[in-house]
Design a protein around this motif. Sequence first.
Motif, short mmCIF file in Angstrom:
data_model
loop_
_atom_site.label_atom_id
_atom_site.label_comp_id
_atom_site.label_asym_id
_atom_site.label_seq_id
_atom_site.Cartn_x
_atom_site.Cartn_y
_atom_site.Cartn_z
N LEU A 35 0.84 -1.27 0.05
CA LEU A 35 0.01 0.08 -0.01
C LEU A 35 0.82 1.22 0.00
N ARG A 36 2.10 1.08 0.74
CA ARG A 36 3.03 2.51 0.71
C ARG A 36 3.36 2.47 -0.80
N ARG A 37 3.66 1.50 -1.61
CA ARG A 37 4.15 1.69 -3.04
C ARG A 37 2.98 2.30 -3.94
N LEU A 38 1.64 1.74 -3.55
CA LEU A 38 0.89 2.21 -4.47
C LEU A 38 0.45 3.66 -4.12
N ARG A 39 0.69 4.19 -2.95
CA ARG A 39 0.31 5.52 -2.48
C ARG A 39 1.69 6.30 -3.46
N GLU A 40 2.90 5.60 -3.51
CA GLU A 40 3.73 6.22 -4.35
C GLU A 40 3.38 6.38 -5.71
N TYR A 41 2.70 5.08 -6.41
CA TYR A 41 2.18 5.43 -7.64
C TYR A 41 1.36 6.83 -7.90
N LEU A 42 0.43 6.88 -7.03
CA LEU A 42 -0.29 8.09 -7.03
C LEU A 42 0.31 9.34 -7.22
N GLN A 43 1.62 9.13 -6.36
CA GLN A 43 2.43 10.43 -6.40
C GLN A 43 3.43 10.51 -7.53
N ASP A 44 3.08 9.83 -8.52
CA ASP A 44 4.07 9.74 -9.88
C ASP A 44 5.65 9.46 -9.68
N ASP A 45 5.54 8.48 -8.57
CA ASP A 45 6.90 8.30 -8.10
C ASP A 45 7.49 7.16 -8.87
N THR A 60 6.23 0.09 -20.41
CA THR A 60 4.98 0.66 -20.25
C THR A 60 4.65 1.98 -19.40
N THR A 61 4.17 2.89 -20.21
CA THR A 61 4.40 4.21 -19.63
C THR A 61 3.11 4.52 -18.85
N ARG A 62 3.05 5.36 -17.71
CA ARG A 62 1.79 5.90 -17.09
C ARG A 62 0.79 6.24 -17.96
N GLU A 63 1.14 6.97 -19.31
CA GLU A 63 -0.15 7.36 -20.04
C GLU A 63 -0.66 6.03 -20.60
N GLN A 64 0.20 5.05 -20.94
CA GLN A 64 -0.50 3.96 -21.42
C GLN A 64 -1.32 3.09 -20.31
N ALA A 65 -1.13 3.19 -19.24
CA ALA A 65 -1.64 2.45 -18.15
C ALA A 65 -2.50 3.34 -17.21
N SER A 66 -3.29 4.29 -18.16
CA SER A 66 -4.12 5.28 -17.41
C SER A 66 -5.10 4.72 -16.60
N HIS A 67 -5.50 3.31 -16.61
CA HIS A 67 -6.58 2.72 -15.91
C HIS A 67 -6.04 2.21 -14.63
N LEU A 68 -4.66 2.06 -14.52
CA LEU A 68 -4.02 1.63 -13.27
C LEU A 68 -4.24 2.28 -12.02
N GLY A 69 -4.20 3.90 -12.68
CA GLY A 69 -4.55 4.82 -11.26
C GLY A 69 -5.77 4.51 -10.56
N ASP A 98 -8.28 -5.61 -7.89
CA ASP A 98 -8.56 -6.11 -9.43
C ASP A 98 -7.22 -5.91 -9.99
N LEU A 99 -6.14 -5.61 -9.37
CA LEU A 99 -4.72 -5.46 -9.98
C LEU A 99 -4.40 -6.66 -10.72
N TYR A 100 -4.75 -7.82 -10.51
CA TYR A 100 -4.62 -9.05 -11.31
C TYR A 100 -4.74 -8.76 -12.71
N ASN A 101 -6.04 -8.25 -12.79
CA ASN A 101 -6.47 -7.91 -14.29
C ASN A 101 -5.83 -6.76 -14.84
N ALA A 102 -5.77 -5.69 -13.90
CA ALA A 102 -5.15 -4.43 -14.36
C ALA A 102 -3.78 -4.45 -14.93
N CYS A 103 -3.01 -5.38 -14.44
CA CYS A 103 -1.70 -5.61 -14.85
C CYS A 103 -1.33 -6.39 -15.96
N ASP A 104 -2.33 -6.81 -16.70
CA ASP A 104 -2.07 -7.72 -17.79
C ASP A 104 -1.21 -6.81 -18.82
N TRP A 105 -0.17 -7.51 -19.40
CA TRP A 105 0.65 -6.81 -20.50
C TRP A 105 1.27 -5.40 -19.96
#
Lengths: 141, 170
Positions: free
Chosen positions: B95-105, B142-151, B130-137
């Motif tokens: 969860l700490r890492r996920l929060r960092e993702y939202l901070q563009d880190d 993969t850029t953050r722009e390509q993975a816009s659904h991940l956020g 649902d990260l199991y599905n969100a992480c496919d490919w």
Amino acid sequence: MARSQYTGPTEMPAIGAVRQVALAAGRNLDSTLAFWRDVLGMSAHARYDPPGIAFIMAGDVRLLFTDGVPAGTVYLDIAGLEAFHTDAKASGVPFTAPPSLVHRDTEGTFGPAGESEWMAFLKDPAGNTIGLVERHTPQEE
Amino acid sequence: MTPLLDGSEDPRKVLVAREIEAISNADIIGWAGLHAASLGYADDLNYQQLVRSNPRNAVALGKAHGHLKSLIARQFPDFNDRSQQASEMAREVFLRRLREYLQDDIAPFHVCRMVSHIEQTYEYPHWLGDLYNACDWMDERTTREQASHLGDVIKQVIADNGEIPVHRSN
């Protein structure tokens, strides 16, 4: 008068498999080729000086190392990804990403259904990204 | 990327973080340099090796994970890195890492490679959402722009785990 639009050939050309992919040679072609040989076990198939280019064969595909192209990304099949990663890492090879699950091919789009694709990544001295790919059966996961 | 560990973490949590690829070997050495060891293991040989390791030395980096595992095996022999206790540690680190993702880190692949390790180690815990599905490919390119659904999925996972997403204020 309206210019006629190109509509393409009447018969589609018989374009086949990939023959060649260009990757960056980097500042020192010797270092780049040494990395591919010593780390990946892929030796230069041919080298031409001048102009300072080299080829490594990846199956039937030629990897061309040359100046004038940006660093690229190439994905190579490997058998025994985890063991390779362990050994190479112990030898000091820096991976940018360890073996990780990237795709579950549940429908068999790219091979037997149910297999999964694992990839690890490293960079050569020229900055090319090398993805090492292995498919695992469900039993191997 | 901001270091995930601030030195206050229990060594068992550091091992769990390493096992799920939330941190690197360099992070282990960084942690050891900041950590105030308890008397129980301050003099442990492997802990001392970690404290003295140079993170820019490739050989030292390669040994860091092994030193940490040896430290845990000797000082915390009952610890099972696949236990429920370890799963909870993994959840906190994740969860700490996920929060960092939202901070563009961090990049999408950094999140997703943790997911596959967590799935396998802790048998598909519900807190992965649902990260199991969100992480496919998602791979290293993969850029953050390509993975816009991940956020969006990450925000949902954080919410489901009772965490409020933290956004960088500056």
